[in-house]
Design a protein around this motif. Structure first.
Motif, PDB file in Angstrom:
ATOM      1  N   VAL A   1       4.679  55.153  38.457  1.00 39.71           N
ATOM      2  CA  VAL A   1       4.408  56.674  39.212  1.00 39.71           C
ATOM      3  C   VAL A   1       3.129  57.281  38.463  1.00 39.71           C
ATOM      4  O   VAL A   1       3.313  57.378  37.214  1.00 39.71           O
ATOM      5  CB  VAL A   1       5.808  57.334  39.088  1.00 39.71           C
ATOM      6  CG1 VAL A   1       5.786  58.674  39.666  1.00 39.71           C
ATOM      7  CG2 VAL A   1       6.881  56.542  39.680  1.00 39.71           C
TER       8      VAL A   1
ATOM      9  N   THR B   1      12.394  60.954  37.890  1.00 42.59           N
ATOM     10  CA  THR B   1      13.907  60.459  38.457  1.00 42.59           C
ATOM     11  C   THR B   1      13.717  59.579  39.603  1.00 42.59           C
ATOM     12  O   THR B   1      12.829  60.155  40.672  1.00 42.59           O
ATOM     13  CB  THR B   1      14.652  61.400  38.454  1.00 42.59           C
ATOM     14  OG1 THR B   1      14.936  62.074  36.995  1.00 42.59           O
ATOM     15  CG2 THR B   1      16.107  60.929  38.962  1.00 42.59           C
ATOM     16  N   LEU B   2      14.195  58.492  39.547  1.00 46.40           N
ATOM     17  CA  LEU B   2      13.868  57.629  40.600  1.00 46.40           C
ATOM     18  C   LEU B   2      15.499  56.941  41.106  1.00 46.40           C
ATOM     19  O   LEU B   2      16.161  56.641  40.102  1.00 46.40           O
ATOM     20  CB  LEU B   2      13.067  56.267  40.785  1.00 46.40           C
ATOM     21  CG  LEU B   2      11.778  56.777  40.424  1.00 46.40           C
ATOM     22  CD1 LEU B   2      11.444  56.289  38.952  1.00 46.40           C
ATOM     23  CD2 LEU B   2      10.762  55.741  41.147  1.00 46.40           C
ATOM     24  N   TYR B   3      16.095  57.270  42.235  1.00 47.71           N
ATOM     25  CA  TYR B   3      17.306  56.627  42.636  1.00 47.71           C
ATOM     26  C   TYR B   3      17.562  56.406  44.163  1.00 47.71           C
ATOM     27  O   TYR B   3      16.889  56.891  44.754  1.00 47.71           O
ATOM     28  CB  TYR B   3      18.416  57.755  42.131  1.00 47.71           C
ATOM     29  CG  TYR B   3      18.296  58.988  42.909  1.00 47.71           C
ATOM     30  CD1 TYR B   3      19.101  59.188  44.001  1.00 47.71           C
ATOM     31  CD2 TYR B   3      17.441  60.066  42.297  1.00 47.71           C
ATOM     32  CE1 TYR B   3      18.663  60.468  44.651  1.00 47.71           C
ATOM     33  CE2 TYR B   3      17.300  61.339  42.831  1.00 47.71           C
ATOM     34  CZ  TYR B   3      18.007  61.724  44.146  1.00 47.71           C
ATOM     35  OH  TYR B   3      17.834  62.902  44.575  1.00 47.71           O
TER      36      TYR B   3
ATOM     37  N   GLY C   1      19.665  54.019  39.550  1.00 46.82           N
ATOM     38  CA  GLY C   1      18.359  54.644  39.413  1.00 46.82           C
ATOM     39  C   GLY C   1      17.934  54.340  38.167  1.00 46.82           C
ATOM     40  O   GLY C   1      18.248  53.563  37.373  1.00 46.82           O
TER      41      GLY C   1
ATOM     42  N   THR D   1      11.219  56.780  34.627  1.00 39.56           N
ATOM     43  CA  THR D   1       9.886  56.258  34.215  1.00 39.56           C
ATOM     44  C   THR D   1       9.754  56.374  32.595  1.00 39.56           C
ATOM     45  O   THR D   1       9.943  57.578  32.122  1.00 39.56           O
ATOM     46  CB  THR D   1       8.801  56.849  34.760  1.00 39.56           C
ATOM     47  OG1 THR D   1       8.611  58.302  34.850  1.00 39.56           O
ATOM     48  CG2 THR D   1       8.815  56.415  36.502  1.00 39.56           C
TER      49      THR D   1
ATOM     50  N   LEU E   1      14.903  55.105  48.730  1.00 36.26           N
ATOM     51  CA  LEU E   1      14.404  55.647  47.378  1.00 36.26           C
ATOM     52  C   LEU E   1      14.037  56.974  47.121  1.00 36.26           C
ATOM     53  O   LEU E   1      13.028  57.210  47.851  1.00 36.26           O
ATOM     54  CB  LEU E   1      13.414  54.434  46.629  1.00 36.26           C
ATOM     55  CG  LEU E   1      13.318  54.482  45.282  1.00 36.26           C
ATOM     56  CD1 LEU E   1      14.449  54.355  44.459  1.00 36.26           C
ATOM     57  CD2 LEU E   1      12.075  53.781  44.908  1.00 36.26           C
TER      58      LEU E   1
ATOM     59  N   VAL F   1      12.124  59.647  44.935  1.00 35.23           N
ATOM     60  CA  VAL F   1      11.312  59.954  43.564  1.00 35.23           C
ATOM     61  C   VAL F   1      11.287  61.572  43.439  1.00 35.23           C
ATOM     62  O   VAL F   1      10.586  62.211  44.220  1.00 35.23           O
ATOM     63  CB  VAL F   1      10.012  59.204  43.791  1.00 35.23           C
ATOM     64  CG1 VAL F   1       9.140  59.361  42.447  1.00 35.23           C
ATOM     65  CG2 VAL F   1      10.158  57.785  44.476  1.00 35.23           C
ATOM     66  N   ARG F   2      11.763  62.044  42.220  1.00 36.53           N
ATOM     67  CA  ARG F   2      11.875  63.320  42.066  1.00 36.53           C
ATOM     68  C   ARG F   2      11.327  63.724  40.666  1.00 36.53           C
ATOM     69  O   ARG F   2      11.578  63.005  39.644  1.00 36.53           O
ATOM     70  CB  ARG F   2      13.224  63.782  42.084  1.00 36.53           C
ATOM     71  CG  ARG F   2      13.289  65.302  42.203  1.00 36.53           C
ATOM     72  CD  ARG F   2      14.764  65.979  42.320  1.00 36.53           C
ATOM     73  NE  ARG F   2      15.370  65.585  41.196  1.00 36.53           N
ATOM     74  CZ  ARG F   2      16.846  65.256  40.985  1.00 36.53           C
ATOM     75  NH1 ARG F   2      17.292  64.483  42.056  1.00 36.53           N
ATOM     76  NH2 ARG F   2      17.286  65.069  39.896  1.00 36.53           N
TER      77      ARG F   2
ATOM     78  N   THR G   1       8.918  66.181  45.977  1.00 35.73           N
ATOM     79  CA  THR G   1       9.822  65.011  45.970  1.00 35.73           C
ATOM     80  C   THR G   1       9.334  64.136  47.122  1.00 35.73           C
ATOM     81  O   THR G   1       9.082  64.387  48.159  1.00 35.73           O
ATOM     82  CB  THR G   1      11.287  65.404  46.255  1.00 35.73           C
ATOM     83  OG1 THR G   1      11.680  66.252  45.225  1.00 35.73           O
ATOM     84  CG2 THR G   1      12.043  64.002  46.362  1.00 35.73           C
TER      85      THR G   1
ATOM     86  N   LYS H   1      10.226  60.166  49.435  1.00 35.21           N
ATOM     87  CA  LYS H   1      11.307  59.522  49.884  1.00 35.21           C
ATOM     88  C   LYS H   1      10.549  58.150  50.404  1.00 35.21           C
ATOM     89  O   LYS H   1       9.755  58.211  51.333  1.00 35.21           O
ATOM     90  CB  LYS H   1      12.238  60.229  50.949  1.00 35.21           C
ATOM     91  CG  LYS H   1      13.016  61.209  50.349  1.00 35.21           C
ATOM     92  CD  LYS H   1      14.045  61.584  51.556  1.00 35.21           C
ATOM     93  CE  LYS H   1      14.975  62.678  50.842  1.00 35.21           C
ATOM     94  NZ  LYS H   1      16.181  63.107  51.555  1.00 35.21           N
TER      95      LYS H   1
ATOM     96  N   ILE I   1       3.459  54.561  43.147  1.00 40.93           N
ATOM     97  CA  ILE I   1       3.697  55.774  43.788  1.00 40.93           C
ATOM     98  C   ILE I   1       3.074  57.214  43.257  1.00 40.93           C
ATOM     99  O   ILE I   1       3.080  57.363  42.178  1.00 40.93           O
ATOM    100  CB  ILE I   1       5.341  56.056  43.371  1.00 40.93           C
ATOM    101  CG1 ILE I   1       6.143  54.950  43.964  1.00 40.93           C
ATOM    102  CG2 ILE I   1       5.747  57.366  44.022  1.00 40.93           C
ATOM    103  CD1 ILE I   1       7.677  54.985  43.438  1.00 40.93           C
TER     104      ILE I   1
END
Length: 339
Positions: A26, A39-41, A48, A51, A69, A71-72, A78, A80, A92
């Protein structure tokens, strides 16, 4: 090679074939610098990762799935990502979030924040045991607005809503995208006055139960008869064994009259085609009453992808009503529950 070694080899091979692992990097879309602490989940799960200092991550899942998925990271938009497990190593790029003043809409809002928060909390968490025993930690971050012209209550938040669910033993982060309650009249009364409640967003779960047997029992009760339970039974093809019964126009249906399997797309996912457009679902628990739900399919005869977790897409085309529709955040379980 002895028999034990052969068994271990094939066991590890099966695990590798079944499990899903995604890796990636990322970075800032403008500077190309890596971003640490992202944060990825998988949406709606406890699965999740975060990084590292170089912006790298690895997420492992026991089974392949088609969940989104998320990614925030604070200060960034954010993202998706669909079908993340089928894209190889992910690269990403995150864009900085543009801060703007909230648009001011000049219209009458006849209700106090306290009145609006009360009805929002009941509709968001649910008027159930799980909902009543859950608490929104950061209520101050939630903006509420009642539009007197169409009798709609809307909720917004610039940061994820944090829910402490002591009943089911989860701490939940819900990033709200849309929340609206449509009332029939210019009143916040819920009984016979709410036409529809719509909410959408991404959800991340953290387990806080610490193995408490009482909480685990509550989770089991919340699972039985839920839409997750039903869709998993569809994946396994064992609706009858799971005490579900399907009806259409007062007639009992066989599984083959409900859907057909087009193909197994991968080991843990199936492509299915629903035969009709609306059904009645009954679920009976041992020694308890029968629970009635409805299922309307907006795109009959279309192909849906269903995974072992009970996730399906396109998710907008399946609309549950009755008992299953009463489940809100307070009764929600993560998609990886029980697997």
């Amino acid at each position: 090679m002895n028999i034990n070694s052969i068994f271990l080899f094939f066991f590890l091979l099966i695990v590798k074939m079944t499990a899903q692992e995604i890796t990636g990097h990322v970075f800032d879309a403008k500077t190309k610098e890596p971003i640490a602490g992202v944060t990825l989940y998988y949406d709606g799960s406890t699965i999740g990762a975060i990084t590292d200092l170089e912006g790298n991550f690895t997420i492992k899942s026991q089974y392949q799935n088609n969940a989104v998925l998320v990614v925030r990271h604070l200060g960034y938009e954010t993202r998706k990502i669909q079908d993340a497990g089928n894209q190889g190593i992910l690269k990403i790029a995150l864009k900085e979030q543009v801060q703007s003043l909230n648009e001011i809409v000049v219209t009458s809002d006849p209700f106090s924040r306290k009145q609006k928060m009360k009805v929002f909390t009941l509709e968001f968490l649910g008027d159930t045991k799980g909902g009543r025993n859950s608490e929104i930690v950061n209520k101050k971050d939630i903006k509420l607005y009642f539009n007197s012209y169409n009798n709609t209550l809307s909720a917004y938040s610039d940061v994820p809503i944090i829910i402490a669910n002591e009943y089911l033993g989860y701490r939940i982060y819900f990033e709200i995208e849309e929340f609206k309650i449509y009332f029939k009249t210019q009143s916040l009364d819920r009984i016979d006055n709410i036409h529809q409640t719509l909410y959408d967003g991404s959800t991340q779960f953290f387990d806080t139960a610490n193995g408490d047997p009482k909480i685990l029992k509550r989770r089991s009760n919340a699972y039985l008869g839920s839409s997750m339970h039903f869709m998993r039974a569809c994946w396994y093809g064992n609706l009858t064994d799971q005490n579900f019964k399907l009806k259409k126009k007062f007639r009992d249906l066989q599984l083959s009259e409900f859907y057909t399997v087009q193909k197994d797309t991968v080991r843990d996912m199936k492509a299915i085609r629903f035969v009709g457009d609306n059904y009645i679902i009954y679920h009976k628990r041992k020694g308890k009453s029968v629970y009635r739900s409805t299922l309307n399919i907006n795109e009959p005869d279309s192909v849906h992808t269903l995974d072992r977790f009970g996730n399906y897409k396109p998710f907008q085309s399946l609309v549950f009503g009755g008992y299953m529709a009463n489940f809100r955040i307070g009764e929600m379980l993560p998609m990886d529950y029980g697997l």
